[in-house]
Every structure is written in C-alpha cells, then in structure tokens.
Write an enzyme that holds these catalytic residues in place. Sequence first.
Site, PDB file in Angstrom:
ATOM      1  N   MET A 186       0.832  -1.202   0.000  1.00 17.46           N
ATOM      2  CA  MET A 186       0.000   0.000   0.000  1.00 17.46           C
ATOM      3  C   MET A 186       0.867   1.253   0.000  1.00 17.46           C
ATOM      4  SD  MET A 186      -3.215   0.855  -0.055  1.00 17.46           S
ATOM      5  CE  MET A 186      -2.783   2.183  -1.175  1.00 17.46           C
ATOM      6  N   ASP A 187       1.931   1.235   0.800  1.00 12.92           N
ATOM      7  CA  ASP A 187       2.875   2.353   0.788  1.00 12.92           C
ATOM      8  C   ASP A 187       3.495   2.533  -0.592  1.00 12.92           C
ATOM      9  OD1 ASP A 187       2.654   3.273   3.394  1.00 12.92           O
ATOM     10  OD2 ASP A 187       4.201   1.953   4.168  1.00 12.92           O
ATOM     11  N   MET A 188       3.892   1.410  -1.205  1.00 14.61           N
ATOM     12  CA  MET A 188       4.557   1.493  -2.506  1.00 14.61           C
ATOM     13  C   MET A 188       3.612   2.032  -3.572  1.00 14.61           C
ATOM     14  SD  MET A 188       7.405   0.302  -1.335  1.00 14.61           S
ATOM     15  CE  MET A 188       6.903   0.753   0.320  1.00 14.61           C
TER      16      MET A 188
END
Length: 416
Positions: A186-188
């Site tokens: 999700m961060d990426m």
Amino acid sequence: MTRPRKSLSGGEAVSSNQDGPLAGVKVLDFTWFGVGPYSTLMLAFMGADCVRVESQNRPDAARHGKGKPDMLGRTFGTFTDLSMNKRSITINLKHPDAANVVLALVEHFDLVAESFRPGVMERLGIGYDELKKRRPDLIMLSSSAHGTGGPDSNLAGYAPIFAALGGLGYISGYRNGPPMEIRHSMDMASGLMCSFAVLTALLERQRSGRGQHIDIAARETASCLMGHVFTEFGLTGRGFERCGNDEEGFAPHNCYPCQGIDRWISIAVVTEDHWSGLVRAMSSPAWAQESRFEDSYRRWLNRDDLDRLIAEWTHAWNVSELWQVLQAHGVPSSPSFDSRQLVEDPHLKDRGVFQTVAHDGTQHTVVGSPFRFSATPGQLHSPPPRLGADTSAIIGELLGWDSDAVTRMTEEGLLV
C-alpha cells in the site's frame, strides 16, 4: 545530432545521457517511513539529487532497529531499501532559526516533499505559501493519510489504515474471513502515485513556468486501485465480496501445494485453451471429463471440488518441474517465490533486479531501479546515508557557509 531539450529543473539543461532522465532535478525531502521515501526513491533512481532532512530528535522511523532508534545513523532493512541514492542533512525544525535555513535552501531546489500531518509545515514556518515566496516555481508534494482538507485530515495513519479506509482492505481476504491488512504494498502504490504526480507537475512547469502544490491522500490512492468495485456498485447496487484467490467466472484460479514445506504454484485458467492444456498436463484424468467441469461457468460453480482435485495432483510434484510442465502446455502458472528463490532466480539475475551495496561494513542486497531507459539509464550509485552525513557539504555548497558557521550552528542545536 541530439536535439537540445529544455531542462525539467529550474537550472540549466543537463546532457540527456547524464545520470538518468531526471539529472539536474533537486529534491528537498522531509518525508519519512513509507509512502514519501518510496516516492522520492523513484525520483532518485531516475537521477534526481534527493536530500533527506532529518534530525537527531526525529530521525526517520525506518532507521529503528528492534524498536529503538539507532542514533549512530546505522541503517536497517526498510531504511536501506528506501534511502539509496540519497544524501542526508540534519536540521532541528523546532529550533527558532530552522525556518530561515530551510527558506534559504529552498531557493536551490525544484521540489519539496513532505509527509507530516496537515498544518505541521505551516506551523514550522515552511508551508507552501512561505516557500514559494523564495522560489515561485517551486513544486511541493504533501503526502498524508487523509489529505490536507476534510474532517479527517488531522488523523494519523499508516499503510493498513490507508487500505482500510480506502476500501481495499475490505475486499481483500478469504470467503467467510475478516478483511486483510495490506501493508508495504500500500505504501509502494501510494508512493508511485506521488512520483507520477511530481513528474506531471515538472512537465507542466517546463511548459508554463508555474510551480504548484500537490496534495495526495494515501487512502484515496487505495480507492483508485479498485475503481471496478465502485463502478459495479453504481450499476448494480451489489457490494464486492471477499473471495481469496478466486476470480469470478474463472476456475481453476488458485495457489496449490507442491512437494516440500511451504512450496506453492499459482495456476490461472482463463480460456478453454488453458483448460485443455492443464488437462493434458495432468494426463487427462477421468474426472476432468465430467459434466460439472465442461465449461468455465460450471468449473467456477464447482471450484471447491476442482481445487481439491488439482491440489491432490500438484502435491506430488516438485514446484520447479511442475512449472516447466505447465508452461510447456500453455497454462498460465508460476511458483510462489520466497526471498531466497527471488534473489537466486536466473531471470531476475540476468535482468539485474537485485544489486549489492556496501554499507557499515556489511553487504546489503537491495532491489535496484525498476526502470529500463535505453538512452538515459538510471543507476544505483550510493548506499543509504548516515544521519546528517552530508550536512556540512550541502550547507557549504548551496549556502556558502564556511565550516566555522556550520560548527557553531551545530553547537547551538540547529543543525542536529
């Protein structure tokens, strides 16, 4: 003859084959931990000069080891992964003179990236309105959990929260099970959205000369990844149900066990040709001819029985040998690789996906740039920086302050 080009940076144009396509673009990076650092890492891989701003009082949380910050600036897995090709300076942003240092620095940068909660940069005296007075064509990226406006804007959040509030977590998981947390990916994904927005703003500035502020809410990037769910809801009123590895209308479509401990192969049959190939690979068992498996719809209705039968067959196979057999019969399939298998995979080695950097006396295996430019290849040129390792050099280079001035400001608690 190479056509001259107008630089994406605010300075002079750089040779088109020098250090990547973003060579000359300068980034002042106040982000930390996940989304923001991944975004600026992508820019650094493409040749941007990225300068991280931290302090001894507030180092990037990704520098933590075993739950405790390493004040020597030594790095650990997540920080190593997100901080290659970057430089580091320390500025105590709570010091009364910190804003003046940042305002002086920003004149030399094309992009300021930050991931504080909304309002923090303004309270520190370095919000977009103040920064653009010093550099009118400045681009500023603000990445936060909920965006800079709205009733939830000041709430904290990390990757699982982004996915949960964006709806992606709710649709992820197995039938009759709870929603799944979605973490690093999700961060990426949000970081890539930020990188795309920055590149768009750089191109627009190249055309118009205007800078601008980019506001990205990570929870909204999660929603952008599941547009089909909202479209279906709008058309039918039906919500999307968790389905594990299922794909509605297609079977077999799952991950199946192979010989050994925790060895799996993914098989995704979408067409009748794929099904025929799978049947041949299995030596045409009698059950595959039964009416309940005669077309994709019936296979999907009876997918639980089908998965059990296929799992009984795959369990007798070495996963690598099975993959070769399935591919030879035209069946979309692949092993589910663990870390060691990925690092040792011949294809990924040939592509140069994994590289080694030496840092703190240790060899780190890292993932290099995902981009393959034929004319302006980016490169991995430096390991993650020690905390504040470049403070004196950058302050001297950009602001012209001598070593005595830097030492004095360090002793006063400003450049720490």
